[in-house]
Design a protein around this motif. Structure first.
Motif, short mmCIF file in Angstrom:
data_model
loop_
_atom_site.label_atom_id
_atom_site.label_comp_id
_atom_site.label_asym_id
_atom_site.label_seq_id
_atom_site.Cartn_x
_atom_site.Cartn_y
_atom_site.Cartn_z
N ILE A 68 0.85 -1.20 0.00
CA ILE A 68 0.00 0.00 0.00
C ILE A 68 0.88 1.24 0.00
CG2 ILE A 68 -1.64 1.33 1.40
CD1 ILE A 68 -2.95 -0.96 0.01
N TYR A 69 1.96 1.23 0.76
CA TYR A 69 2.85 2.38 0.84
C TYR A 69 3.49 2.67 -0.52
CZ TYR A 69 6.53 5.54 2.41
OH TYR A 69 7.37 6.61 2.56
N ALA A 70 3.91 1.60 -1.21
CA ALA A 70 4.50 1.78 -2.53
C ALA A 70 3.49 2.40 -3.49
CB ALA A 70 5.01 0.45 -3.07
N GLN A 71 2.24 1.93 -3.43
CA GLN A 71 1.19 2.50 -4.27
C GLN A 71 0.89 3.93 -3.87
OE1 GLN A 71 -2.14 -0.14 -3.98
NE2 GLN A 71 -1.04 -1.87 -4.86
N TYR A 72 0.93 4.20 -2.57
CA TYR A 72 0.68 5.55 -2.07
C TYR A 72 1.72 6.54 -2.60
CZ TYR A 72 0.23 9.47 1.14
OH TYR A 72 0.09 10.73 1.66
N LEU A 73 2.97 6.09 -2.62
CA LEU A 73 4.02 6.96 -3.12
C LEU A 73 3.80 7.32 -4.59
CD1 LEU A 73 7.20 5.45 -1.42
CD2 LEU A 73 5.96 7.55 -0.80
N GLU A 74 3.21 6.40 -5.34
CA GLU A 74 2.94 6.65 -6.76
C GLU A 74 1.74 7.58 -6.96
OE1 GLU A 74 2.58 3.00 -8.92
OE2 GLU A 74 4.50 2.25 -8.18
N ASN A 75 0.66 7.32 -6.21
CA ASN A 75 -0.56 8.11 -6.40
C ASN A 75 -1.32 8.20 -5.06
OD1 ASN A 75 -2.79 9.42 -7.32
ND2 ASN A 75 -3.15 8.05 -9.04
N PRO A 76 -1.00 9.19 -4.24
CA PRO A 76 -1.58 9.27 -2.90
C PRO A 76 -3.10 9.42 -2.88
CG PRO A 76 0.24 10.82 -3.14
CD PRO A 76 -0.01 10.23 -4.47
N GLN A 77 -3.67 10.23 -3.76
CA GLN A 77 -5.12 10.47 -3.74
C GLN A 77 -5.91 9.19 -4.05
OE1 GLN A 77 -6.72 13.08 -2.62
NE2 GLN A 77 -4.75 14.04 -2.15
N VAL A 91 -4.98 6.05 -3.62
CA VAL A 91 -4.85 5.09 -2.52
C VAL A 91 -5.69 5.53 -1.33
CG1 VAL A 91 -3.22 4.08 -0.86
CG2 VAL A 91 -2.58 4.28 -3.25
N LEU A 92 -5.68 6.80 -1.00
CA LEU A 92 -6.49 7.27 0.11
C LEU A 92 -7.97 7.04 -0.15
CD1 LEU A 92 -4.70 10.60 1.12
CD2 LEU A 92 -4.74 8.43 2.36
N MET A 93 -8.42 7.28 -1.37
CA MET A 93 -9.83 7.05 -1.70
C MET A 93 -10.17 5.56 -1.61
SD MET A 93 -12.70 8.29 -2.28
CE MET A 93 -12.45 9.98 -2.68
N ALA A 94 -9.27 4.72 -2.09
CA ALA A 94 -9.52 3.26 -2.03
C ALA A 94 -9.57 2.79 -0.57
CB ALA A 94 -8.43 2.51 -2.80
N TYR A 145 -10.30 4.64 2.06
CA TYR A 145 -11.51 5.22 2.66
C TYR A 145 -12.74 4.40 2.27
CZ TYR A 145 -15.32 8.46 3.57
OH TYR A 145 -16.49 9.02 4.01
N THR A 146 -12.85 4.07 1.01
CA THR A 146 -13.99 3.27 0.54
C THR A 146 -14.01 1.90 1.20
OG1 THR A 146 -13.85 4.42 -1.58
CG2 THR A 146 -15.11 2.37 -1.54
N SER A 147 -12.84 1.31 1.32
CA SER A 147 -12.75 0.00 1.97
C SER A 147 -13.17 0.07 3.43
CB SER A 147 -11.32 -0.54 1.85
OG SER A 147 -11.19 -1.72 2.57
N ALA A 148 -12.70 1.09 4.14
CA ALA A 148 -13.05 1.25 5.55
C ALA A 148 -14.54 1.51 5.71
CB ALA A 148 -12.24 2.39 6.16
N LEU A 149 -15.11 2.33 4.85
CA LEU A 149 -16.54 2.62 4.91
C LEU A 149 -17.35 1.38 4.61
CD1 LEU A 149 -18.57 4.85 5.40
CD2 LEU A 149 -18.50 5.38 2.96
N SER A 150 -16.91 0.62 3.63
CA SER A 150 -17.61 -0.62 3.28
C SER A 150 -17.60 -1.60 4.45
CB SER A 150 -16.93 -1.25 2.06
OG SER A 150 -17.47 -2.51 1.80
#
Length: 150
Positions: free
Chosen positions: A85-94, A96-99, A101-106
């Motif tokens: 997740i951190y590696a993906q976050y470094l590439e595209n933070p917004q 990853v954060l949305m994904a 957030y959606t996962s936590a809400l789900s």
């Protein structure tokens, strides 16, 4: 000793204690027998207790070892997940954060069976809430149960 004396017979007279004290001698003999019996029982109990203790010790150690392996495996899996997740976050933070957030809400909304309400904080402007609720398809038996509950 080759001195010319031969023994033909040996007779031992049995000696009994006096009748008045015979019960005391019998009590001493009975106490000795009881002592031996109790000592044997105590030794058997000691051996049984040692064996039970060794078995419980082995069981506890095996459980602890299994628990340790489970915890280590879980932590390693979570570490690998976090690193990915951190590696993906470094590439595209917004994204990853949305994904996340959606996962936590789900996850938060998944187990609720009642109506779902989300209350916003006070503030200015228009607020929108998008909830993507994909209920699992019910099996025929479950659909009948839910109708009966209503």
């Amino acid at each position: 000793a080759n001195c010319g004396i031969e023994i033909e017979n040996v007779g031992l007279n049995r000696i009994y204690p006096p009748a008045k004290t015979r019960s005391a001698f019998d009590e001493v003999t009975a106490a000795g027998n009881t002592r031996s019996k109790l000592r044997d029982e105590a030794e058997a109990y000691r051996i049984e207790a040692e064996n039970d203790t060794l078995a419980k010790r082995a069981e506890i150690l095996a459980s602890a070892e299994t628990y340790e392996k489970q915890v280590v495996a879980t932590v390693k899996a979570e570490s690998r997940y976090f690193e990915s997740i951190y590696a993906q976050y470094l590439e595209n933070p917004q994204t990853v954060l949305m994904a996340l957030y959606t996962s936590a809400l789900s996850e938060a909304m998944r187990d609720l069976k009642e109506n779902k309400f989300v209350l916003g904080s006070s503030g200015k402007g228009r607020k929108q809430l998008w909830l993507k609720l994909n209920p699992e398809t019910r099996k025929p038996g479950e659909a009948a149960k839910s109708q009966e509950e209503k």
